[in-house]
Design a protein around this motif. Structure first.
Motif, mmCIF file in Angstrom:
data_model
loop_
_atom_site.group_PDB
_atom_site.id
_atom_site.type_symbol
_atom_site.label_atom_id
_atom_site.label_comp_id
_atom_site.label_asym_id
_atom_site.label_seq_id
_atom_site.Cartn_x
_atom_site.Cartn_y
_atom_site.Cartn_z
ATOM 1 N N TYR A 186 7.224 -21.698 3.209
ATOM 2 C CA TYR A 186 6.933 -20.275 3.359
ATOM 3 C C TYR A 186 5.788 -19.874 2.438
ATOM 4 O O TYR A 186 5.601 -20.462 1.365
ATOM 5 N N ASP A 187 5.048 -18.853 2.860
ATOM 6 C CA ASP A 187 3.934 -18.339 2.069
ATOM 7 C C ASP A 187 4.425 -17.236 1.133
ATOM 8 O O ASP A 187 4.154 -16.049 1.336
ATOM 9 N N TRP A 188 5.175 -17.634 0.126
ATOM 10 C CA TRP A 188 5.687 -16.683 -0.855
ATOM 11 C C TRP A 188 4.799 -16.720 -2.099
ATOM 12 O O TRP A 188 4.570 -17.781 -2.684
ATOM 13 N N SER A 189 4.319 -15.583 -2.502
ATOM 14 C CA SER A 189 3.527 -15.497 -3.725
ATOM 15 C C SER A 189 4.416 -15.713 -4.938
ATOM 16 O O SER A 189 5.647 -15.605 -4.845
ATOM 17 N N PRO A 190 3.829 -16.020 -6.105
ATOM 18 C CA PRO A 190 4.652 -16.153 -7.317
ATOM 19 C C PRO A 190 5.479 -14.905 -7.622
ATOM 20 O O PRO A 190 6.595 -15.017 -8.130
ATOM 21 N N GLU A 191 4.933 -13.715 -7.317
ATOM 22 C CA GLU A 191 5.693 -12.484 -7.570
ATOM 23 C C GLU A 191 6.929 -12.418 -6.677
ATOM 24 O O GLU A 191 8.027 -12.059 -7.133
ATOM 25 N N ILE A 192 6.773 -12.787 -5.406
ATOM 26 C CA ILE A 192 7.909 -12.795 -4.484
ATOM 27 C C ILE A 192 8.940 -13.837 -4.909
ATOM 28 O O ILE A 192 10.157 -13.593 -4.865
ATOM 29 N N GLN A 193 8.460 -14.981 -5.347
ATOM 30 C CA GLN A 193 9.378 -16.016 -5.813
ATOM 31 C C GLN A 193 10.205 -15.523 -7.007
ATOM 32 O O GLN A 193 11.414 -15.775 -7.098
ATOM 33 N N ILE B 164 11.016 -12.410 -7.694
ATOM 34 C CA ILE B 164 11.996 -11.431 -7.222
ATOM 35 C C ILE B 164 13.189 -12.121 -6.571
ATOM 36 O O ILE B 164 14.352 -11.760 -6.802
ATOM 37 N N ILE B 165 12.908 -13.138 -5.765
ATOM 38 C CA ILE B 165 13.995 -13.864 -5.096
ATOM 39 C C ILE B 165 14.903 -14.550 -6.113
ATOM 40 O O ILE B 165 16.131 -14.497 -6.013
ATOM 41 N N LEU B 166 14.304 -15.192 -7.104
ATOM 42 C CA LEU B 166 15.095 -15.895 -8.105
ATOM 43 C C LEU B 166 15.928 -14.945 -8.961
ATOM 44 O O LEU B 166 17.059 -15.253 -9.337
ATOM 45 N N SER B 167 15.376 -13.783 -9.271
ATOM 46 C CA SER B 167 16.087 -12.840 -10.136
ATOM 47 C C SER B 167 17.035 -11.928 -9.367
ATOM 48 O O SER B 167 17.858 -11.245 -9.989
ATOM 49 N N VAL C 212 12.097 -12.354 3.868
ATOM 50 C CA VAL C 212 12.371 -12.224 2.438
ATOM 51 C C VAL C 212 13.409 -11.142 2.161
ATOM 52 O O VAL C 212 14.285 -11.309 1.311
ATOM 53 N N THR C 213 13.338 -10.033 2.899
ATOM 54 C CA THR C 213 14.255 -8.921 2.641
ATOM 55 C C THR C 213 15.708 -9.334 2.830
ATOM 56 O O THR C 213 16.566 -9.056 1.986
ATOM 57 N N LEU C 214 15.999 -10.007 3.942
ATOM 58 C CA LEU C 214 17.368 -10.449 4.188
ATOM 59 C C LEU C 214 17.815 -11.460 3.136
ATOM 60 O O LEU C 214 18.971 -11.431 2.694
ATOM 61 N N LEU C 215 16.919 -12.339 2.712
ATOM 62 C CA LEU C 215 17.264 -13.319 1.689
ATOM 63 C C LEU C 215 17.618 -12.628 0.376
ATOM 64 O O LEU C 215 18.590 -13.009 -0.298
ATOM 65 N N ILE C 216 16.868 -11.609 -0.001
ATOM 66 C CA ILE C 216 17.150 -10.886 -1.244
ATOM 67 C C ILE C 216 18.490 -10.169 -1.158
ATOM 68 O O ILE C 216 19.302 -10.200 -2.097
ATOM 69 N N VAL C 217 18.756 -9.517 -0.022
ATOM 70 C CA VAL C 217 20.033 -8.823 0.154
ATOM 71 C C VAL C 217 21.195 -9.808 0.067
ATOM 72 O O VAL C 217 22.214 -9.546 -0.576
ATOM 73 N N LEU C 218 21.033 -10.965 0.709
ATOM 74 C CA LEU C 218 22.082 -11.983 0.656
ATOM 75 C C LEU C 218 22.319 -12.445 -0.771
ATOM 76 O O LEU C 218 23.474 -12.608 -1.197
ATOM 77 N N ARG C 219 21.253 -12.620 -1.542
ATOM 78 C CA ARG C 219 21.400 -13.065 -2.927
ATOM 79 C C ARG C 219 22.069 -12.009 -3.797
ATOM 80 O O ARG C 219 22.841 -12.336 -4.704
#
Length: 504
Positions: A103-110, A112-115, A163-170
């Motif tokens: 996926y084309d995730w920027s470091p900022e998006i990565q 957010i996903i991790l945190s 990304v949005t659904l992944l963040i909500v799931l996390r």
């Protein structure tokens, strides 16, 4: 099987005849074959699974994105290793892309996903702990593991959806994991005799470090061979299976356990007879706010978890970027500190209970001594770590010693809240988790800021700051820490007794 009334009579007889020591000695001979130790090993498995599900994204995300190539080092002395490392990294990425999507995730998006796992975790501990203390921890803990495991299986599908659904799931997954990590302490209020409390909770807590070890050890290998989605499928599936198998074996109270022996049940009840461990429906909030021993634990918890979250999140990154090690080997090397820490947690708990049972040291002395060692040793190591990065073996040895030293805090300040207020253990555990997740939300962000500002001296500043925060937290705990049962933890009992007398 004896009834509850029979047990109460037996407790009274033992207390009046002064034969409690005989019951303790008979039960102690059972050792690790007792049901209370069985509960400890089941909860160890639960913690193991939760931490594999917490850290699986950290080890998988380099394979999930297509722009994770590490920055080149500015020093001329590292030009050749960097070239070799870059070549191996490119070959590794080709292998990843062949077996799984990227996926084309920027470091900022990565970031957010991790945190995002901590967003819900920050809000959940207090209500989860309070509910578990009132209604029983068995269903809270079991449901939390099952929900987290199911959501782990669905992470690859969520990543494909967006990304949005992944963040909500996390976020939801983080709340479910808090249910396990917080709710289990309500179980120990009813199951852990005071002389074995540190030992039993240390056994259970060691599962967290062991889970970190396993996911780091095999995660990179799984990503490279069969694809990163299987990291989630395998550990999520194991979590679902273990939850269904182990859930019938967990009981919130030994009085309700159908298979426990009368002798062990009597021993546990007698050991806890002198403590007011029943959960209250109301909380002495004002008294808690004014309690310096409670604040000492909370401050120490925040400071110690500041370093914990840095080590958990950035050890693979530090090894791969500073030591120029590829992802597979980085995972293997990163797994060494957690496994040593897991062993030291158990050994520290056994040693603390030995010192207490033999009356070699007072309880508060044990708590402060183990906390001091668990803070000072890693702090000293952190200050020297930037100057030994030219040697791989010394760096890994220092990281292992840092993890081993930090694990001793589990027998110190991290378990101290069960001493000062056992009846509010679930609520206090939730409150402590709020401080822990606050540290987890701030410290990785701070690390990223330092590294982005100065790539050469950023890690040194990170380590020095972490050591300073740890030492300040230790000083506060040594001054104000206590192991005595607090007056506000007894208050409701006195109120209830007075009310009963008035009714009579």
């Amino acid at each position: 099987m004896s009834t509850g009334a029979d047990i109460k009579i037996t407790v009274g007889d033992i207390s009046n005849d002064g034969n409690l020591n005989i019951a303790q000695q008979q039960s102690s001979r059972r050792g690790f074959c007792s049901f209370r130790h069985g509960m400890a090993f089941i909860l160890q498995l639960y913690n193991f699974l939760i931490y594999t599900q917490q850290m699986n994204l950290s080890i998988a995300i380099p394979a999930m994105v297509n722009n994770t190539a590490p920055p080149s080092q500015p020093n001329a002395s590292t030009e050749v290793p960097s070239a070799e490392f870059q070549h191996y990294w490119n070959e590794t990425l080709k292998g990843f892309k062949a077996v799984a999507p990227t996926y084309d995730w920027s470091p900022e998006i990565q970031g957010i996903i991790l945190s995002s796992l901590n967003y819900g975790s920050f809000l959940a501990p207090i209500p989860v702990g309070y509910i578990a203390g009132i209604f029983g921890a068995k269903y809270v803990v079991g449901a939390g593991l099952f929900i987290s495991s199911v959501l782990t299986v669905f992470i690859p599908l969520a990543a494909d959806a967006g990304v949005t659904l992944l963040i909500v799931l996390r976020v939801v997954q983080g709340i479910a994991q808090v249910m396990v990590l917080t709710g289990q302490f309500s179980i120990w209020v009813k199951w852990a005799p005071p002389l074995e409390r540190t030992q039993l909770t240390s056994i259970a807590a060691s599962g967290a470090v062991l889970g970190s070890f396993i996911i780091l050890l095999v995660g990179g290998l799984l990503c490279q061979t069969i694809g990163w989605p299987y990291v989630f499928y395998i550990f999520g599936g194991i979590g679902c299976a273990c939850c269904l198998l182990c859930f019938p074996l967990i009981y919130s109270d030994p009085m309700n356990h159908p298979f426990i022996s009368t002798g062990e049940k009597t021993y546990i009840v007698c050991s806890l007879a002198q403590q007011d461990c029943s959960p209250g429906w109301s909380l002495p909030i004002k008294a808690m706010i004014k309690s310096l021993p409670l604040w000492a634990i909370l401050v120490s918890y925040f400071c110690e978890h500041w370093l914990f979250y840095i080590i958990m999140a950035y050890t693979p990154t530090y090894i791969s970027s500073v030591l120029q090690v590829n992802l597979r080997d980085s995972g293997i090397l990163s797994s060494l500190p957690p496994v040593v820490g897991s062993i030291c947690i158990i050994l520290g708990g056994l040693l603390a209970d030995f010192l207490l049972s033999r009356k070699i040291l007072r309880l508060i002395t044990i708590r402060k001594l183990f906390t001091a060692i668990g803070v000072l040793l890693p702090s000293v190591i952190l200050m020297f770590l930037p100057w030994v990065r030219s040697s791989h073996s010394i760096t890994i040895t220092f990281l292992v010693l840092c993890s081993a030293g930090s694990s001793l805090c589990q027998a110190g300040s991290l378990i101290n809240f069960l001493d000062i207020a056992p009846r509010y253990s679930s609520f206090l555990r939730g409150l402590m988790q709020v401080f822990a997740h606050t540290a987890g939300a701030i410290s990785p962000t701070t690390v990223g800021f330092f590294i982005s500002q100065d790539s050469e001296f950023g890690w040194r500043n990170v380590f020095l700051l972490s050591a300073a925060i740890n030492i300040l937290g230790l000083a506060f705990y040594l001054i104000f820490g206590s192991a005595d049962l607090q007056d506000w933890a007894k208050e409701q009992t006195f109120i209830r007794l007075s009310a009963n007398r008035e009714m009579r």
